[in-house]
Design a protein around this motif. Sequence first.
Motif, PDB file in Angstrom:
ATOM      1  N   ASP A  92       2.194  26.438 -33.957  1.00  0.00           N
ATOM      2  CA  ASP A  92       1.241  27.357 -34.528  1.00  0.00           C
ATOM      3  C   ASP A  92       0.513  26.455 -35.692  1.00  0.00           C
ATOM      4  N   LEU A  93       1.166  25.844 -36.255  1.00  0.00           N
ATOM      5  CA  LEU A  93       0.741  24.915 -37.399  1.00  0.00           C
ATOM      6  C   LEU A  93      -0.174  23.868 -36.821  1.00  0.00           C
ATOM      7  N   MET A  94       0.177  23.132 -35.739  1.00  0.00           N
ATOM      8  CA  MET A  94      -0.613  22.308 -34.915  1.00  0.00           C
ATOM      9  C   MET A  94      -2.071  22.636 -34.312  1.00  0.00           C
ATOM     10  N   VAL A  95      -1.812  23.967 -33.870  1.00  0.00           N
ATOM     11  CA  VAL A  95      -3.120  24.776 -33.521  1.00  0.00           C
ATOM     12  C   VAL A  95      -4.056  25.015 -34.536  1.00  0.00           C
ATOM     13  N   LEU A  96      -3.423  25.529 -35.703  1.00  0.00           N
ATOM     14  CA  LEU A  96      -4.248  25.759 -36.679  1.00  0.00           C
ATOM     15  C   LEU A  96      -4.987  24.549 -37.344  1.00  0.00           C
ATOM     16  N   ALA A  97      -4.335  23.586 -37.454  1.00  0.00           N
ATOM     17  CA  ALA A  97      -4.798  22.180 -38.094  1.00  0.00           C
ATOM     18  C   ALA A  97      -5.804  21.741 -37.126  1.00  0.00           C
ATOM     19  N   MET A  98      -5.779  21.855 -35.780  1.00  0.00           N
ATOM     20  CA  MET A  98      -7.084  21.284 -34.952  1.00  0.00           C
ATOM     21  C   MET A  98      -8.308  22.507 -35.046  1.00  0.00           C
ATOM     22  N   GLN A  99      -7.704  23.656 -35.003  1.00  0.00           N
ATOM     23  CA  GLN A  99      -8.803  24.656 -35.090  1.00  0.00           C
ATOM     24  C   GLN A  99      -9.899  24.497 -36.317  1.00  0.00           C
ATOM     25  N   THR A 100      -9.068  24.162 -37.453  1.00  0.00           N
ATOM     26  CA  THR A 100      -9.883  24.133 -38.576  1.00  0.00           C
ATOM     27  C   THR A 100     -10.216  22.553 -39.061  1.00  0.00           C
ATOM     28  N   ASP A 101     -10.365  21.672 -37.886  1.00  0.00           N
ATOM     29  CA  ASP A 101     -10.658  20.475 -37.844  1.00  0.00           C
ATOM     30  C   ASP A 101      -9.900  19.647 -39.099  1.00  0.00           C
ATOM     31  N   SER A 102      -8.750  19.942 -39.594  1.00  0.00           N
ATOM     32  CA  SER A 102      -8.093  19.252 -40.630  1.00  0.00           C
ATOM     33  C   SER A 102      -7.560  17.851 -39.762  1.00  0.00           C
ATOM     34  N   THR A 103      -7.505  18.055 -38.837  1.00  0.00           N
ATOM     35  CA  THR A 103      -7.068  16.758 -37.860  1.00  0.00           C
ATOM     36  C   THR A 103      -7.442  17.115 -36.364  1.00  0.00           C
ATOM     37  N   ARG A 104      -7.480  15.976 -35.713  1.00  0.00           N
ATOM     38  CA  ARG A 104      -7.696  16.089 -34.157  1.00  0.00           C
ATOM     39  C   ARG A 104      -6.827  15.187 -33.650  1.00  0.00           C
TER      40      ARG A 104
ATOM     41  N   ALA B 211      -7.483  30.604 -26.338  1.00  0.00           N
ATOM     42  CA  ALA B 211      -7.958  31.632 -26.628  1.00  0.00           C
ATOM     43  C   ALA B 211      -9.117  31.279 -27.889  1.00  0.00           C
ATOM     44  N   ILE B 212      -9.080  30.201 -28.572  1.00  0.00           N
ATOM     45  CA  ILE B 212      -9.956  29.872 -29.634  1.00  0.00           C
ATOM     46  C   ILE B 212     -11.283  29.191 -29.181  1.00  0.00           C
ATOM     47  N   PRO B 213     -12.269  29.994 -29.386  1.00  0.00           N
ATOM     48  CA  PRO B 213     -13.674  29.553 -29.029  1.00  0.00           C
ATOM     49  C   PRO B 213     -13.978  28.164 -29.731  1.00  0.00           C
ATOM     50  N   GLU B 214     -14.567  27.256 -29.026  1.00  0.00           N
ATOM     51  CA  GLU B 214     -15.300  26.229 -29.745  1.00  0.00           C
ATOM     52  C   GLU B 214     -16.294  25.623 -28.843  1.00  0.00           C
ATOM     53  N   GLY B 215     -17.550  25.823 -29.699  1.00  0.00           N
ATOM     54  CA  GLY B 215     -18.713  25.191 -28.841  1.00  0.00           C
ATOM     55  C   GLY B 215     -19.127  26.055 -27.758  1.00  0.00           C
TER      56      GLY B 215
ATOM     57  N   GLY C  95     -12.972  17.292 -23.952  1.00  0.00           N
ATOM     58  CA  GLY C  95     -14.282  17.570 -24.095  1.00  0.00           C
ATOM     59  C   GLY C  95     -15.370  17.185 -22.719  1.00  0.00           C
ATOM     60  N   GLY C  96     -14.433  17.328 -21.702  1.00  0.00           N
ATOM     61  CA  GLY C  96     -15.312  17.064 -20.373  1.00  0.00           C
ATOM     62  C   GLY C  96     -15.121  15.781 -19.911  1.00  0.00           C
ATOM     63  N   ALA C  97     -14.209  14.776 -20.805  1.00  0.00           N
ATOM     64  CA  ALA C  97     -14.109  13.579 -20.310  1.00  0.00           C
ATOM     65  C   ALA C  97     -13.025  13.420 -19.095  1.00  0.00           C
ATOM     66  N   PHE C  98     -12.181  14.464 -19.084  1.00  0.00           N
ATOM     67  CA  PHE C  98     -11.411  14.352 -17.698  1.00  0.00           C
ATOM     68  C   PHE C  98     -11.640  15.103 -16.567  1.00  0.00           C
ATOM     69  N   LYS C  99     -11.098  14.527 -15.530  1.00  0.00           N
ATOM     70  CA  LYS C  99     -11.059  15.509 -14.263  1.00  0.00           C
ATOM     71  C   LYS C  99      -9.855  16.282 -14.385  1.00  0.00           C
ATOM     72  N   THR C 100      -9.873  17.461 -14.257  1.00  0.00           N
ATOM     73  CA  THR C 100      -8.533  18.118 -14.384  1.00  0.00           C
ATOM     74  C   THR C 100      -8.288  18.868 -13.215  1.00  0.00           C
ATOM     75  N   GLY C 101      -7.261  19.744 -13.174  1.00  0.00           N
ATOM     76  CA  GLY C 101      -6.659  20.404 -11.972  1.00  0.00           C
ATOM     77  C   GLY C 101      -5.972  19.357 -10.797  1.00  0.00           C
ATOM     78  N   GLN C 102      -5.558  18.391 -11.369  1.00  0.00           N
ATOM     79  CA  GLN C 102      -4.829  17.387 -10.171  1.00  0.00           C
ATOM     80  C   GLN C 102      -3.633  16.820 -10.524  1.00  0.00           C
ATOM     81  N   HIS C 103      -3.038  16.300  -9.378  1.00  0.00           N
ATOM     82  CA  HIS C 103      -1.578  15.812  -9.735  1.00  0.00           C
ATOM     83  C   HIS C 103      -1.825  14.172  -9.134  1.00  0.00           C
ATOM     84  N   ILE C 104      -1.356  13.474 -10.133  1.00  0.00           N
ATOM     85  CA  ILE C 104      -1.586  12.056  -9.794  1.00  0.00           C
ATOM     86  C   ILE C 104      -0.396  11.207  -9.611  1.00  0.00           C
ATOM     87  N   ALA C 105      -0.257  10.638  -8.507  1.00  0.00           N
ATOM     88  CA  ALA C 105       1.029  10.027  -8.177  1.00  0.00           C
ATOM     89  C   ALA C 105       0.615   8.447  -8.019  1.00  0.00           C
TER      90      ALA C 105
END
Length: 161
Positions: free
Chosen positions: A1-13, A74-78, A114-124
């Motif tokens: 919860d604290l990690m998510v809050l820190a990212m949500q508030t831009d305290s750290t990324r 669940a946290i909207p961003e941009g 942020g759109g940099a990754f191709k998601t939804g894949q398994h890479i072996a």
Amino acid sequence: DLMVLAMQTDSTRVMTLMFANDVSGRNFSFLDGVSGGHHDMSHHENKEEKQKQYQEITRWHIEQLAYMLEKMRAIPEGEGTLLNNSMIMFGSSISDGNRHDPNNLPLILAGGGGGAFKTGQHIAKPKNTPLCNLYLSMLNNMGVEADSFGDSNGPLEELTA
């Protein structure tokens, strides 16, 4: 919860969470059917009783990841969510504790970066592919231009969107 809050508030990324070091004696008897620690159960000696307990401990770790990812989703961003704009690596430094096998590591890369990754894949990847290739890809996708990182021999092209 604290990690998510820190990212949500831009305290750290940028952050790291380690559940325990590799030889931690942390007891998981708070889980039903578990009477010992992760490290002990990972050396299961192919005993069914220990394998079941190891599976329950692993399930608990995955549930913690799922909890965090759902909170981030669940946290909207941009134009997306905090999860869409994040990069989360979850995994282990060993694939089989019984044999101390460092190959075929169980890793999950979540979030869209942020759109940099191709998601939804398994890479072996072939055996002996340096894990640092993933780290190099993560750096590059965060805008850190690097030709190498540790023992990398190139980024994972499959990740680039």
